[in-house]
Motif scaffolding. Structure first.
Motif, short mmCIF file in Angstrom:
data_model
loop_
_atom_site.label_atom_id
_atom_site.label_comp_id
_atom_site.label_asym_id
_atom_site.label_seq_id
_atom_site.Cartn_x
_atom_site.Cartn_y
_atom_site.Cartn_z
N SER A 178 -11.84 19.39 1.19
CA SER A 178 -12.58 19.70 -0.03
C SER A 178 -11.86 19.07 -1.21
N SER A 179 -12.52 19.00 -2.36
CA SER A 179 -11.86 18.53 -3.58
C SER A 179 -10.68 19.43 -3.93
N GLU A 180 -10.84 20.73 -3.64
CA GLU A 180 -9.78 21.69 -3.94
C GLU A 180 -8.54 21.42 -3.09
N LYS A 181 -8.74 21.01 -1.84
CA LYS A 181 -7.58 20.70 -0.99
C LYS A 181 -6.84 19.48 -1.51
N VAL A 182 -7.59 18.48 -1.97
CA VAL A 182 -6.96 17.31 -2.58
C VAL A 182 -6.09 17.74 -3.75
N GLN A 183 -6.64 18.60 -4.60
CA GLN A 183 -5.90 19.08 -5.77
C GLN A 183 -4.65 19.86 -5.36
N SER A 184 -4.73 20.58 -4.26
CA SER A 184 -3.61 21.43 -3.83
C SER A 184 -2.45 20.62 -3.27
N LEU A 185 -2.72 19.38 -2.85
CA LEU A 185 -1.67 18.56 -2.24
C LEU A 185 -1.13 17.54 -3.23
N THR A 186 -0.70 18.03 -4.37
CA THR A 186 -0.20 17.13 -5.41
C THR A 186 1.20 17.50 -5.90
N LYS A 187 1.88 18.40 -5.22
CA LYS A 187 3.22 18.81 -5.67
C LYS A 187 4.15 17.60 -5.74
N GLY A 188 4.75 17.40 -6.91
CA GLY A 188 5.65 16.27 -7.12
C GLY A 188 4.95 14.99 -7.53
N PHE A 189 3.60 15.05 -7.61
CA PHE A 189 2.81 13.85 -7.93
C PHE A 189 1.88 14.11 -9.11
N GLU A 190 1.48 13.02 -9.74
CA GLU A 190 0.36 13.02 -10.67
C GLU A 190 -0.86 12.48 -9.92
N LEU A 191 -1.98 13.19 -10.00
CA LEU A 191 -3.21 12.73 -9.37
C LEU A 191 -3.86 11.69 -10.28
N ILE A 192 -3.86 10.45 -9.84
CA ILE A 192 -4.34 9.34 -10.66
C ILE A 192 -5.84 9.12 -10.51
N HIS A 193 -6.32 9.18 -9.26
CA HIS A 193 -7.70 8.77 -9.01
C HIS A 193 -8.18 9.32 -7.68
N VAL A 194 -9.44 9.76 -7.64
CA VAL A 194 -10.11 10.13 -6.40
C VAL A 194 -11.45 9.42 -6.38
N GLU A 195 -11.70 8.67 -5.33
CA GLU A 195 -12.94 7.91 -5.20
C GLU A 195 -13.62 8.27 -3.89
N LYS A 196 -14.93 8.45 -3.93
CA LYS A 196 -15.70 8.63 -2.71
C LYS A 196 -16.14 7.26 -2.19
N PHE A 197 -16.07 7.08 -0.87
CA PHE A 197 -16.59 5.85 -0.27
C PHE A 197 -17.06 6.16 1.14
N GLU A 198 -17.76 5.21 1.74
CA GLU A 198 -18.28 5.38 3.09
C GLU A 198 -17.78 4.25 3.98
N GLU A 199 -17.67 4.56 5.27
CA GLU A 199 -17.16 3.57 6.22
C GLU A 199 -17.80 3.77 7.58
N GLY A 200 -18.12 2.69 8.25
CA GLY A 200 -18.63 2.75 9.62
C GLY A 200 -20.12 3.02 9.67
N GLY A 201 -20.64 3.08 10.92
CA GLY A 201 -22.07 3.17 11.11
C GLY A 201 -22.66 4.55 10.96
N LEU A 202 -21.84 5.60 10.95
CA LEU A 202 -22.38 6.97 10.87
C LEU A 202 -23.13 7.24 9.57
N PRO A 203 -22.65 6.98 8.35
CA PRO A 203 -21.27 6.53 8.08
C PRO A 203 -20.33 7.71 7.90
N ARG A 204 -19.01 7.45 8.07
CA ARG A 204 -18.03 8.45 7.69
C ARG A 204 -17.97 8.50 6.16
N LYS A 205 -17.85 9.71 5.62
CA LYS A 205 -17.76 9.89 4.17
C LYS A 205 -16.36 10.36 3.82
N LEU A 206 -15.71 9.63 2.93
CA LEU A 206 -14.30 9.83 2.67
C LEU A 206 -13.96 9.89 1.19
N PHE A 207 -12.78 10.50 0.92
CA PHE A 207 -12.10 10.38 -0.36
C PHE A 207 -11.00 9.33 -0.22
#
Length: 214
Positions: A178-207
């Protein structure tokens, strides 16, 4: 449950053994994005986690980065080594379980990259540990770019539930973010960018997530 997650190594070894080009030979979209950013920011040393069969690894090396690549499977690393030799590319390879400490000194790399490693069968505790290890081995201001399948993906909540937001389909266990999980995994980091994209024939949907060490 832990034995089910641990068995994934053998499953990936078998699949890589059957198909030497399981994900194709063309570098992924995130690898193109990362390479452009790395060149802009003067990145030289790169750690790739979950290198698979090397479609991104070899692209990075071809574009002048000094690459150290880790993967869970030996067959994947053997495939990378063979292709690197044929292409006359130099890189460092190591078999490693990312649930254990990374085998590098503090502040060893300018950047870290992983394509779909975070959506492997890693618990939230495993991911928090891994993020801490990546932060440790990066130099100050270093970048961590990772991709992960998210909850808009058509495979989310399909197959066998394996705990948290992990589901098994066709023998593969996927951890959906989830977007919330992305936000939770930022200890020690600055979150610069999150982009949605697709890959493959399904397609897979990714951050595609870009973090910068503080």
């Amino acid at each position: 449950m832990q034995s089910v997650l641990d068995a994934q190594q053998n499953h990936w070894e078998t699949m890589f053994g059957k198909n030497s080009e399981m994900f194709g030979l063309e570098a992924s979209y995130p690898a193109y994005y990362a390479t452009a950013l790395f060149h802009e920011k003067g990145v030289s040393s790169l750690l790739e986690l979950g290198a698979g069969q090397g479609r991104d690894t070899l692209f990075f090396a071809h574009n002048g980065l000094h690459v150290s690549a880790l993967d869970y499977t030996q067959k994947g690393l053997d495939a990378i080594a063979n292709r690197a030799k044929n292409l006359n590319l130099s890189l460092s390879l190591c078999q490693h379980d990312v649930r254990k400490p990374l085998p590098f000194e503090d502040a060893s790399f300018d950047a870290c990259f992983s394509h779909m490693l975070y959506c492997m069968p890693l618990s939230t505790a495993d991911l928090e540990f891994l993020n801490g290890e990546i932060c440790r081995i990066l130099k100050p201001g270093g970048y961590n770019i990772y991709t992960v399948r998210h909850m808009e993906d058509s495979h989310y909540k399909q197959g066998i539930h394996r705990g948290e937001e992990m589901y098994e389909m066709g023998g593969f266990i996927v951890h959906f973010f989830s977007s919330e999980k992305v936000q939770s995994l930022t200890k020690g980091f600055e979150l610069i960018h999150v982009e949605k994209f697709e890959e493959g024939g399904l397609p897979r949907k990714l951050f595609c997530v870009t973090l910068k060490k503080m």
